[in-house]
Design a protein around this motif. Sequence first.
Motif, PDB file in Angstrom:
ATOM      1  N   THR A   1     -12.879   0.415  11.300  1.00 32.89           N
ATOM      2  CA  THR A   1     -11.347   0.447  12.052  1.00 32.89           C
ATOM      3  C   THR A   1     -10.628   1.039  10.878  1.00 32.89           C
ATOM      4  OG1 THR A   1     -12.313  -1.545  13.066  1.00 32.89           O
ATOM      5  CG2 THR A   1      -9.769  -1.214  13.155  1.00 32.89           C
ATOM      6  N   PHE A   2      -9.534   1.630  11.339  1.00 35.11           N
ATOM      7  CA  PHE A   2      -8.384   2.187  10.584  1.00 35.11           C
ATOM      8  C   PHE A   2      -6.867   1.522  11.176  1.00 35.11           C
ATOM      9  CE2 PHE A   2     -11.888   5.044  10.816  1.00 35.11           C
ATOM     10  CZ  PHE A   2     -12.232   5.287   9.377  1.00 35.11           C
ATOM     11  N   SER A   3      -6.243   1.044  10.241  1.00 33.93           N
ATOM     12  CA  SER A   3      -4.946   0.592  10.828  1.00 33.93           C
ATOM     13  C   SER A   3      -3.921   1.186   9.875  1.00 33.93           C
ATOM     14  CB  SER A   3      -4.768  -0.923  10.738  1.00 33.93           C
ATOM     15  OG  SER A   3      -5.213  -1.533   9.238  1.00 33.93           O
ATOM     16  N   LEU A   4      -2.784   1.490  10.729  1.00 37.41           N
ATOM     17  CA  LEU A   4      -1.676   2.203  10.171  1.00 37.41           C
ATOM     18  C   LEU A   4      -0.494   1.232   9.674  1.00 37.41           C
ATOM     19  CD1 LEU A   4      -2.898   4.773  10.413  1.00 37.41           C
ATOM     20  CD2 LEU A   4      -1.205   5.943  11.369  1.00 37.41           C
ATOM     21  N   LEU A   5      -0.444   0.972   8.493  1.00 39.61           N
ATOM     22  CA  LEU A   5       0.646  -0.068   7.960  1.00 39.61           C
ATOM     23  C   LEU A   5       1.820   0.644   7.549  1.00 39.61           C
ATOM     24  CD1 LEU A   5       0.383  -3.054   7.294  1.00 39.61           C
ATOM     25  CD2 LEU A   5       0.455  -2.560   5.094  1.00 39.61           C
ATOM     26  N   PRO A   6       2.815   0.246   8.252  1.00 40.88           N
ATOM     27  CA  PRO A   6       4.160   1.177   8.135  1.00 40.88           C
ATOM     28  C   PRO A   6       4.818   0.454   6.614  1.00 40.88           C
ATOM     29  CG  PRO A   6       4.518  -0.754   9.572  1.00 40.88           C
ATOM     30  CD  PRO A   6       2.975  -0.726   9.301  1.00 40.88           C
ATOM     31  N   ASP A   7       5.519   1.402   5.813  1.00 37.79           N
ATOM     32  CA  ASP A   7       5.748   1.198   4.638  1.00 37.79           C
ATOM     33  C   ASP A   7       6.872  -0.006   4.601  1.00 37.79           C
ATOM     34  OD1 ASP A   7       4.893   3.641   3.715  1.00 37.79           O
ATOM     35  OD2 ASP A   7       6.663   4.500   3.593  1.00 37.79           O
ATOM     36  N   CYS A   8       7.298  -0.407   5.533  1.00 37.86           N
ATOM     37  CA  CYS A   8       8.092  -1.727   5.409  1.00 37.86           C
ATOM     38  C   CYS A   8       7.189  -2.825   5.282  1.00 37.86           C
ATOM     39  CB  CYS A   8       8.916  -1.808   6.686  1.00 37.86           C
ATOM     40  SG  CYS A   8       8.172  -1.886   8.119  1.00 37.86           S
ATOM     41  N   LEU A   9       6.038  -3.026   5.704  1.00 41.52           N
ATOM     42  CA  LEU A   9       5.103  -4.147   5.696  1.00 41.52           C
ATOM     43  C   LEU A   9       4.337  -4.337   4.431  1.00 41.52           C
ATOM     44  CD1 LEU A   9       3.638  -4.270   9.147  1.00 41.52           C
ATOM     45  CD2 LEU A   9       5.680  -5.695   8.158  1.00 41.52           C
ATOM     46  N   ALA A  10       4.088  -5.623   3.939  1.00 40.08           N
ATOM     47  CA  ALA A  10       3.225  -5.698   2.813  1.00 40.08           C
ATOM     48  C   ALA A  10       1.727  -5.560   3.353  1.00 40.08           C
ATOM     49  CB  ALA A  10       3.598  -7.348   2.189  1.00 40.08           C
ATOM     50  N   ALA A  11       0.969  -5.323   2.312  1.00 38.08           N
ATOM     51  CA  ALA A  11      -0.586  -4.918   2.658  1.00 38.08           C
ATOM     52  C   ALA A  11      -1.101  -6.589   2.216  1.00 38.08           C
ATOM     53  CB  ALA A  11      -1.132  -4.073   1.955  1.00 38.08           C
ATOM     54  N   ARG A  12      -2.173  -6.814   3.121  1.00 40.71           N
ATOM     55  CA  ARG A  12      -2.957  -8.214   3.074  1.00 40.71           C
ATOM     56  C   ARG A  12      -1.933  -9.506   2.547  1.00 40.71           C
ATOM     57  NH1 ARG A  12      -7.924  -5.691   2.508  1.00 40.71           N
ATOM     58  NH2 ARG A  12      -7.632  -3.428   1.673  1.00 40.71           N
ATOM     59  N   LEU A  13      -0.687  -9.554   3.067  1.00 42.82           N
ATOM     60  CA  LEU A  13       0.163 -10.485   3.009  1.00 42.82           C
ATOM     61  C   LEU A  13       1.218 -10.617   4.019  1.00 42.82           C
ATOM     62  CD1 LEU A  13       0.877 -12.425   0.413  1.00 42.82           C
ATOM     63  CD2 LEU A  13       2.717 -10.785  -0.107  1.00 42.82           C
ATOM     64  N   SER A  14       1.496 -11.806   4.480  1.00 53.48           N
ATOM     65  CA  SER A  14       2.294 -11.782   5.550  1.00 53.48           C
ATOM     66  C   SER A  14       3.831 -11.357   5.140  1.00 53.48           C
ATOM     67  CB  SER A  14       2.575 -13.329   5.986  1.00 53.48           C
ATOM     68  OG  SER A  14       3.450 -13.376   7.267  1.00 53.48           O
ATOM     69  N   GLY A  15       4.166 -10.765   6.264  1.00 52.15           N
ATOM     70  CA  GLY A  15       5.826 -10.383   5.919  1.00 52.15           C
ATOM     71  C   GLY A  15       6.052  -8.899   5.427  1.00 52.15           C
ATOM     72  N   THR A  16       7.295  -8.617   4.932  1.00 55.26           N
ATOM     73  CA  THR A  16       7.809  -7.436   4.558  1.00 55.26           C
ATOM     74  C   THR A  16       7.591  -7.131   3.130  1.00 55.26           C
ATOM     75  OG1 THR A  16      10.072  -7.978   4.463  1.00 55.26           O
ATOM     76  CG2 THR A  16       9.276  -7.179   6.555  1.00 55.26           C
ATOM     77  N   LEU A  17       7.328  -5.901   2.616  1.00 56.84           N
ATOM     78  CA  LEU A  17       7.696  -5.404   1.077  1.00 56.84           C
ATOM     79  C   LEU A  17       8.940  -6.129   0.652  1.00 56.84           C
ATOM     80  CD1 LEU A  17       5.921  -2.185   0.576  1.00 56.84           C
ATOM     81  CD2 LEU A  17       5.195  -4.282  -0.309  1.00 56.84           C
ATOM     82  N   ALA A  18      10.331  -5.960   1.470  1.00 54.99           N
ATOM     83  CA  ALA A  18      11.474  -6.362   1.052  1.00 54.99           C
ATOM     84  C   ALA A  18      11.485  -7.672   0.814  1.00 54.99           C
ATOM     85  CB  ALA A  18      12.499  -5.743   2.190  1.00 54.99           C
ATOM     86  N   GLU A  19      10.875  -8.781   1.465  1.00 52.45           N
ATOM     87  CA  GLU A  19      10.917  -9.878   1.353  1.00 52.45           C
ATOM     88  C   GLU A  19      10.038 -10.204   0.009  1.00 52.45           C
ATOM     89  OE1 GLU A  19      10.802 -11.575   5.868  1.00 52.45           O
ATOM     90  OE2 GLU A  19       8.896 -11.125   5.006  1.00 52.45           O
ATOM     91  N   VAL A  20       8.837  -9.421  -0.421  1.00 51.06           N
ATOM     92  CA  VAL A  20       7.984  -9.601  -1.547  1.00 51.06           C
ATOM     93  C   VAL A  20       9.211  -9.358  -2.696  1.00 51.06           C
ATOM     94  CG1 VAL A  20       6.255  -9.159  -3.079  1.00 51.06           C
ATOM     95  CG2 VAL A  20       5.959  -9.290  -0.536  1.00 51.06           C
ATOM     96  N   GLU A  21       9.735  -8.203  -2.508  1.00 52.14           N
ATOM     97  CA  GLU A  21      10.702  -7.820  -3.663  1.00 52.14           C
ATOM     98  C   GLU A  21      11.840  -8.634  -3.987  1.00 52.14           C
ATOM     99  OE1 GLU A  21      11.163  -3.523  -3.698  1.00 52.14           O
ATOM    100  OE2 GLU A  21      12.913  -3.786  -5.015  1.00 52.14           O
ATOM    101  N   ALA A  22      12.292  -9.182  -2.779  1.00 54.18           N
ATOM    102  CA  ALA A  22      13.443 -10.350  -3.002  1.00 54.18           C
ATOM    103  C   ALA A  22      12.872 -11.359  -3.743  1.00 54.18           C
ATOM    104  CB  ALA A  22      13.870 -10.737  -1.776  1.00 54.18           C
ATOM    105  N   VAL A  23      11.561 -11.905  -3.791  1.00 54.33           N
ATOM    106  CA  VAL A  23      11.128 -13.162  -4.514  1.00 54.33           C
ATOM    107  C   VAL A  23      10.871 -12.652  -5.947  1.00 54.33           C
ATOM    108  CG1 VAL A  23       9.130 -14.635  -4.563  1.00 54.33           C
ATOM    109  CG2 VAL A  23      10.292 -14.174  -2.527  1.00 54.33           C
TER     110      VAL A  23
END
Length: 206
Positions: free
Chosen positions: A65-87
């Motif tokens: 299976t192949f999933s297309l993860l948009p740039d805004c979402l964190a990989a293998r972690l809930s939520g967005t990259l922006a949320e991770v970056e803020a923390v």
Amino acid sequence: MQLRFECHLTGADYVIQQAWLDASLPRCPLHPQGGCHFARHGTYARVSPPGTRVARWYCPEGHRTFSLLPDCLAARLSGTLAEVEAVVSAAEQAPSLEALCKQHRLDIELPGALRWVRRRVQDVHSALHRIKGILGEPFALVEPTLTAFADHLEVEQVLVALRGIAAAWLDALPKPLGFAPRRHPGGGALPRVQHRAGPDPPGCQA
Ligand SMILES: [Zn+2]
């Protein structure tokens, strides 16, 4: 298997615009010459941001299976990259992780909150180290912190920008930035001693 969906939307706009409908994967990554029964395979839901779906494809011959993860979402972690970056950015600037944790994450006990923050800091700093190693010269003089990368790249969202800058190496970069599978002897988590980005601020033993 996760693949990059180049997408310049925030997590909220990705949901509002149902941008997973625009994701496209014209060829099977396993059989680019064709000949297999590669096809769209619906979407799967993610908890956060609420309403998020991710488009996926399936190759029956490759059992993959192949999933297309948009740039805004964190990989293998809930939520967005922006949320991770803020923390992680807040952790880089806080006098101590304890002080930061007392400010946020009030729904869990302090040791759990410290682990929660430290895991994100380690994952992100480990990815920045790796990018310095892979891309070399452009980042040679840049400290492996989000603060330093933001200054150097002159962007507000470093992790989202790095999805594009390091697009060819996402398979070799750790989550939540990259899509590297965990492959370690014993199958455990990343060995701490190799991936710790630096000494913890004082008062942060957990
Ligand atoms: Zn295929």
